[in-house]
Design an enzyme around this catalytic site. Structure first.
Site, mmCIF file in Angstrom:
data_model
loop_
_atom_site.group_PDB
_atom_site.id
_atom_site.type_symbol
_atom_site.label_atom_id
_atom_site.label_comp_id
_atom_site.label_asym_id
_atom_site.label_seq_id
_atom_site.Cartn_x
_atom_site.Cartn_y
_atom_site.Cartn_z
ATOM 1 N N GLY A 84 14.838 5.839 14.577
ATOM 2 C CA GLY A 84 13.587 5.289 14.842
ATOM 3 C C GLY A 84 13.198 3.990 14.344
ATOM 4 O O GLY A 84 12.267 3.878 13.950
ATOM 5 N N LEU A 96 16.866 1.120 17.615
ATOM 6 C CA LEU A 96 18.136 0.945 17.869
ATOM 7 C C LEU A 96 18.983 1.957 18.892
ATOM 8 O O LEU A 96 20.003 2.350 18.623
ATOM 9 C CB LEU A 96 18.832 1.059 16.596
ATOM 10 C CG LEU A 96 18.538 -0.157 15.672
ATOM 11 C CD1 LEU A 96 18.894 0.100 14.308
ATOM 12 C CD2 LEU A 96 19.107 -1.404 16.005
ATOM 13 N N GLY A 97 18.008 2.785 19.522
ATOM 14 C CA GLY A 97 18.275 3.521 20.533
ATOM 15 C C GLY A 97 19.282 4.929 19.742
ATOM 16 O O GLY A 97 20.009 5.543 20.647
ATOM 17 N N ALA A 125 18.880 7.831 22.159
ATOM 18 C CA ALA A 125 20.026 7.754 23.317
ATOM 19 C C ALA A 125 21.164 8.083 22.988
ATOM 20 O O ALA A 125 21.935 8.710 23.646
ATOM 21 C CB ALA A 125 19.853 6.312 23.986
ATOM 22 N N ASP A 173 18.182 2.196 27.453
ATOM 23 C CA ASP A 173 18.423 2.602 26.415
ATOM 24 C C ASP A 173 19.641 3.399 26.487
ATOM 25 O O ASP A 173 20.913 3.079 25.972
ATOM 26 C CB ASP A 173 17.883 3.648 25.332
ATOM 27 C CG ASP A 173 16.620 2.700 24.676
ATOM 28 O OD1 ASP A 173 16.499 1.647 25.043
ATOM 29 O OD2 ASP A 173 16.191 3.371 23.622
HETATM 30 O O1 PMV Z 1 13.238 2.960 22.519
HETATM 31 P P1 PMV Z 1 13.339 1.467 22.218
HETATM 32 O O2 PMV Z 1 12.439 1.217 20.980
HETATM 33 O O3 PMV Z 1 14.686 0.911 22.020
HETATM 34 O O4 PMV Z 1 12.342 1.049 23.326
HETATM 35 C C1 PMV Z 1 12.876 1.132 24.611
HETATM 36 C C2 PMV Z 1 12.521 -0.250 25.617
HETATM 37 C C3 PMV Z 1 11.243 -0.079 26.187
HETATM 38 O O5 PMV Z 1 11.328 -1.214 27.189
HETATM 39 C C4 PMV Z 1 9.978 -0.516 25.358
HETATM 40 C C5 PMV Z 1 11.050 1.320 26.975
HETATM 41 C C6 PMV Z 1 11.916 1.646 27.790
HETATM 42 O O6 PMV Z 1 11.940 2.725 28.396
HETATM 43 O O7 PMV Z 1 12.535 0.561 28.679
#
Ligand code: PMV
Length: 286
Positions: free
Chosen positions: A81, A84-85, A88, A130
């Site tokens: 959270g 840092l992905g 994913a 991600d």
């Molecule tokens: O999930 P995060 O915090 O790595 O954010 C993803 C990047 C965003 O551009 C904010 C959302 C996206 O889907 O690309």
């Protein structure tokens, strides 16, 4: 019988949020990983080991694994959270573990397609950056219009990740930007232009130090977008005052991590830890 899958985390170097609106962005897989081990069990598939007790892990498993017959062990060296992905990374590790359990390898396309299902569930309208980064490894230019990516010759880049101590909610932050799109469109387009400048430098063989002015501008624009926080702004200023060439939030913002480009990453990490800021060197990973 066992199945094993592993996937890295990632940082977004430039272009978060703008990538949701069709602009290209740069991301890099990092040397922190999620590992999944699957073994047979009687009854419903269930998690028997996990780094945190969180319903989202359960949901991810339910989306990507068969409903019955598997014991799932999840181990992670990736802060969860923090942009840092981690979701994913878990999704791709699950897809790889199931393929391994079935005696085969999961190719990029399978990882990307299946992880997209989970990412949509958690993030609403994800660009795909991600899990494309996590599934491909290395550094890349992600084009959401494909979606497709191009590898970047970033070599063994070492960034400093400084933890702001709170988690941003990607779904909420992306929805918040969307709700104000009429007033924020020019900021989004400016972020897209900054990312194109970074991409041009990197594709020409430059380093993140060469792209430092654009990365600093990217952080200014992310603040204008309203996704930075006082704490992030303070950490960015702190890192710049200690010799970082650039520092910016990475990921959706609203908390999460700050990445800093510094000549001596270990020294900046030691400095951050001494000042009470959790930090680590985030090196590029294959
Ligand atoms: O999930 P995060 O915090 O790595 O954010 C993803 C990047 C965003 O551009 C904010 C959302 C996206 O889907 O690309």
């Amino acid at each position: 019988m066992k199945g094993r899958g592993k996937a890295p985390g990632k940082v977004i170097v430039t272009g978060e949020h703008a990538v949701v609106y069709g602009h290209r962005a740069v991301a890099m897989a990092i040397d922190r990983h999620t590992e999944v081990e699957l073994t047979p069990r009687d009854g419903p598939t269930s998690i028997v080991e996990a780094p945190i007790d969180d319903a989202r892990l359960q949901r991810c498993v339910a989306l990507l694994l068969p409903p019955d017959g598997l014991a799932v062990r999840i181990r992670s060296t990736l802060p969860i959270g923090r942009g840092l992905g981690s979701s994913a990374s878990l999704s791709v590790a699950l897809v790889r573990a199931l393929a391994s359990y079935e005696g085969r390898d999961a190719r990029y396309d399978e990882c990307f397609e299946k992880a997209f299902v989970a990412e949509r569930h958690f993030h609403g309208t994800p660009s795909g950056i991600d899990h494309a980064t996590v599934a491909s490894g290395g550094a890349l230019v992600f084009d959401p219009k494909g979606p497709s990516f191009e590898r970047l010759p970033l070599g063994d880049t070492r960034l400093v990740a400084i933890d702001s101590g709170t988690a941003g909610d990607t779904k909420v932050l992306v929805a918040g930007v969307r709700a104000r799109m009429s007033e924020l469109r020019s900021v989004i387009d400016d972020i897209g232009a900054v990312s194109e400048a970074v991409i041009a430098r990197l594709l020409a063989g430059g380093t993140l130090f060469d792209a430092a002015p654009e990365l600093r501008e990217n952080q200014r624009l992310l603040s204008a977008l309203g996704v930075s926080t006082e704490r992030i702004d303070a950490l960015v200023a702190w890192a710049l005052a200690r010799g970082a060439a650039a520092a910016k939030l990475s990921g959706a913002g609203g908390g999460g991590i700050v990445i800093a480009v510094h000549e001596d990453p270990e020294a900046l990490v030691a400095n951050a830890l001494g000042a009470g800021h959790p930090a680590f060197v985030a090196a590029s990973a294959a």
